[in-house]
Design a protein around this motif. Structure first.
Motif, short mmCIF file in Angstrom:
data_model
loop_
_atom_site.label_atom_id
_atom_site.label_comp_id
_atom_site.label_asym_id
_atom_site.label_seq_id
_atom_site.Cartn_x
_atom_site.Cartn_y
_atom_site.Cartn_z
N PHE B 18 0.83 -1.21 0.00
CA PHE B 18 0.00 0.00 0.00
C PHE B 18 0.85 1.26 0.00
N GLY B 19 2.00 1.16 0.72
CA GLY B 19 2.92 2.31 0.75
C GLY B 19 3.44 2.62 -0.64
N GLY B 20 3.72 1.60 -1.42
CA GLY B 20 4.22 1.78 -2.78
C GLY B 20 3.20 2.41 -3.70
N CYS B 21 1.97 2.37 -3.33
CA CYS B 21 0.91 2.91 -4.20
C CYS B 21 0.60 4.37 -3.91
N THR B 22 1.31 4.99 -2.92
CA THR B 22 1.01 6.38 -2.60
C THR B 22 1.26 7.25 -3.84
N LYS B 23 0.31 8.11 -4.18
CA LYS B 23 0.42 8.92 -5.39
C LYS B 23 1.06 10.26 -5.07
N GLU B 24 2.21 10.58 -5.75
CA GLU B 24 2.86 11.86 -5.55
C GLU B 24 2.06 12.92 -6.30
N PRO B 25 1.89 14.12 -5.72
CA PRO B 25 1.13 15.16 -6.42
C PRO B 25 1.90 15.74 -7.60
N VAL B 26 1.21 16.01 -8.66
CA VAL B 26 1.83 16.65 -9.83
C VAL B 26 0.99 17.86 -10.22
N ASP B 27 1.62 18.80 -10.92
CA ASP B 27 0.88 19.98 -11.36
C ASP B 27 0.24 19.74 -12.73
N ASP B 28 -0.35 20.79 -13.31
CA ASP B 28 -1.05 20.64 -14.59
C ASP B 28 -0.14 20.18 -15.72
N ALA B 29 1.14 20.49 -15.58
CA ALA B 29 2.10 20.08 -16.63
C ALA B 29 2.65 18.70 -16.37
N THR B 93 9.42 26.05 -11.31
CA THR B 93 9.08 26.13 -12.74
C THR B 93 8.97 27.60 -13.14
N VAL B 94 8.83 27.82 -14.45
CA VAL B 94 8.73 29.19 -14.97
C VAL B 94 7.48 29.31 -15.82
N GLU B 95 6.77 30.41 -15.62
CA GLU B 95 5.57 30.69 -16.43
C GLU B 95 5.71 32.08 -17.04
N PRO B 96 5.38 32.33 -18.30
CA PRO B 96 5.08 31.28 -19.28
C PRO B 96 6.34 30.48 -19.58
N ARG B 97 6.16 29.38 -20.28
CA ARG B 97 7.28 28.49 -20.55
C ARG B 97 8.34 29.18 -21.41
N MET B 108 10.45 41.78 -20.75
CA MET B 108 9.48 40.68 -20.64
C MET B 108 9.39 40.23 -19.18
N GLN B 109 8.23 39.69 -18.82
CA GLN B 109 8.05 39.22 -17.45
C GLN B 109 7.84 37.71 -17.43
N TYR B 110 8.57 37.05 -16.56
CA TYR B 110 8.42 35.61 -16.35
C TYR B 110 8.28 35.37 -14.85
N THR B 111 7.42 34.44 -14.49
CA THR B 111 7.18 34.16 -13.07
C THR B 111 7.79 32.82 -12.68
N VAL B 112 8.61 32.87 -11.62
CA VAL B 112 9.20 31.64 -11.08
C VAL B 112 8.23 31.13 -10.01
N VAL B 113 7.90 29.85 -10.08
CA VAL B 113 6.96 29.24 -9.13
C VAL B 113 7.73 28.17 -8.34
N SER B 114 7.62 28.22 -7.02
CA SER B 114 8.40 27.31 -6.16
C SER B 114 7.96 25.86 -6.33
N GLY B 115 8.77 24.95 -5.80
CA GLY B 115 8.48 23.51 -5.92
C GLY B 115 7.16 23.11 -5.30
N ASN B 116 6.76 23.81 -4.22
CA ASN B 116 5.47 23.47 -3.60
C ASN B 116 4.32 24.24 -4.26
N ARG B 117 4.65 25.04 -5.26
CA ARG B 117 3.68 25.81 -6.07
C ARG B 117 2.93 26.86 -5.23
N LYS B 118 3.52 27.25 -4.09
CA LYS B 118 2.82 28.22 -3.23
C LYS B 118 3.47 29.60 -3.26
#
Lengths: 328, 131
Positions: B18-29, B93-97, B108-118
């Motif tokens: 069951f531990g092996g089946c834990t789903k890691e969260p991913v973003d829209d990409a 990550t960076v938005e826009p790509r 130009m403006q680009y937004t850096v988004v942290s690993g926890n996306r917060k």
């Protein structure tokens, strides 16, 4: 225990027996066999040569004649070569050896007669000089051979796509002289020739060599006549048409046909068809040998790739070769 | 005793499965969302149509406090067709790509988004051309 050993022995013997019963096929020697290899890897551009190696061997009798029939007659020079090639073991150099004679091409059909010295098996070169009539078509080749035993074999090739591109090599552009280049004509003109022939409407760019501009390195460049920054010193007549050609510099496309040797990398029809010029500049500068640029004429009629073969800072020249496709 | 050992082994195996089946969260990409909150840009480059850098060596500067990037492009650069690249802190990550042809003739403006996306930090990137 003894019983187990007996069972084991029976199983092993059975396996061996089954393996021994596998069906083996013995190749039946065919009296006459042939095969074909297309040696040319680049696009078949009009005016270039496509090379094939046609091999034929006889187990019964001797090879006597070979024939190749192209679906579209080749240009002058098409036909079999009378020589086969072998590698000299001492030097590693490929050397020719005459193995055929009476190499004749008549229309679509080329023939050759195999010499007695090599009449059991031979590989002959067949050269197809791509004719204008084949532009954009699929061309197939039917090779065949006969033996003294009266046998005949044939080999029909797949269809090979003939390019729609035009290609011209080694055009020398000279700053201040033959510098005005027309993709439509695939040649360079002097300013006087452009003026006298009223050719400015078909000039896609002018070649200039400026070691520096405003203290910054500039070098060898192709500049559209519409450019307002780098060719002001040319004092072009106001009445000239100054078309805004688009150029997109590349440094990593070393087309083997344009370069003449070195890399099995080629610009083909699809590259010129698919290249886009969104926001592309109207100049390409800092050009050196082995670099180049995709170019499209202002009206979008032609797309070309210009490859830089050589530059000479002292003579202020740049030697270019190009492949061109009419897309409109 | 034997029965007790069997139950323990069975329980551990169940936990592992069951531990092996834990789903890691991913973003829209489809990128992994992690616990990292760091959020900054560490490197920036701009490529021309020949896929070579157009920036003058040593001219690129990043101010992670002011969230600005400044750089100087070589004389003759066609700023309307360039391809930006950057390095960011781990998992961000960076938005826009980046990595696509863009017109960089204006900042130009680009937004850096942290690993926890917060955490999101918008960088203004200004590239001037030698004149």
């Amino acid at each position: 225990m003894n019983k187990n050993l007996t069972y084991l022995a029976v199983a092993v013997i059975s396996c061996l027996g089954l393996a021994a019963c596998e069906k083996t096929t013995v190749a039946v020697l065919e009296p006459l066999k042939n095969d074909l290899l297309k040696k040319t890897t680049g696009p078949a551009v009009i005016g270039t040569r496509v090379e094939f190696a046609y091999a034929i061997g006889a187990n019964d009798g001797t090879v006597q004649n070979v024939k190749a029939e192209a679906s579209v007659a080749g240009a002058t020079g098409t036909g079999f070569s009378g020589f086969s090639w072998y590698t000299d073991r001492a030097t590693g150099v490929d050397k020719p050896l005459q193995t055929a004679t009476d190499t004749v091409t008549n229309g679509m059909v080329s023939t050759a007669k195999i010499l007695d010295v090599s009449n059991k098996a031979v590989t002959l070169r067949y050269y197809y000089n791509v004719p204008e009539a084949a532009r954009g078509q699929l061309v197939t080749f039917k090779f065949s051979g006969t033996s003294s035993a009266g046998k005949e074999v044939t080999f029909t090739s797949p269809g090979y796509q003939i390019s729609k591109m035009d290609m011209t090599r080694s055009i020398v552009l000279e700053d201040g002289k033959k510098a005005y280049f027309s993709i439509a004509d695939m040649k360079a003109y002097t300013k006087e020739e452009v003026e006298q022939g009223n050719l400015s409407g078909k000039i896609d760019f002018v070649y200039i060599y400026r070691p520096t501009i405003s203290t910054y390195t500039f070098g060898h460049a192709m500049v559209s006549l519409a450019n307002k920054s780098y060719i002001n010193d040319l004092n072009l007549p106001a009445a000239w048409t100054k078309a805004a050609t688009r150029l997109d510099k590349r440094v990593d496309i070393r087309d083997a046909q344009l370069r003449g040797s070195g890399f099995d990398s080629y610009i083909d029809d699809i590259d010129l068809e698919k290249t886009t010029f969104t926001n592309a500049a109207d100049y390409a500068y800092g050009l050196t040998a082995d670099q180049g640029a995709f170019v499209t004429s202002a009206d979008g009629t032609y797309v070309a790739y210009l490859f830089v073969n050589a530059v000479n800072n002292t003579a202020k020249t740049m030697t270019v070769s190009l492949k061109r496709l009419k897309v409109k | 005793m034997k029965k007790g050992i069997f139950y323990i082994v069975f329980a551990i195996a169940g936990l592992l499965v069951f531990g092996g089946c834990t789903k890691e969260p991913v973003d829209d990409a489809g990128l992994l969302v992690t616990g990292r909150s760091q959020c900054y840009m560490s490197f920036f480059d701009l490529l021309g149509s020949d896929h070579r850098t157009v920036l003058v060596s040593g001219s690129m500067q990043i101010d992670t406090v002011a969230q600005t990037v400044t750089a100087v492009a070589r004389f003759g650069t066609n700023m309307t067709r360039v391809k930006p690249y950057s390095s960011v802190v781990t998992d961000a990550t960076v938005e826009p790509r980046m990595g696509e042809w863009v017109d960089f003739s204006q900042p130009m403006q680009y937004t850096v988004v942290s690993g926890n996306r917060k955490v999101r930090k918008t960088y203004t990137i200004t590239v001037t051309v030698q004149k």
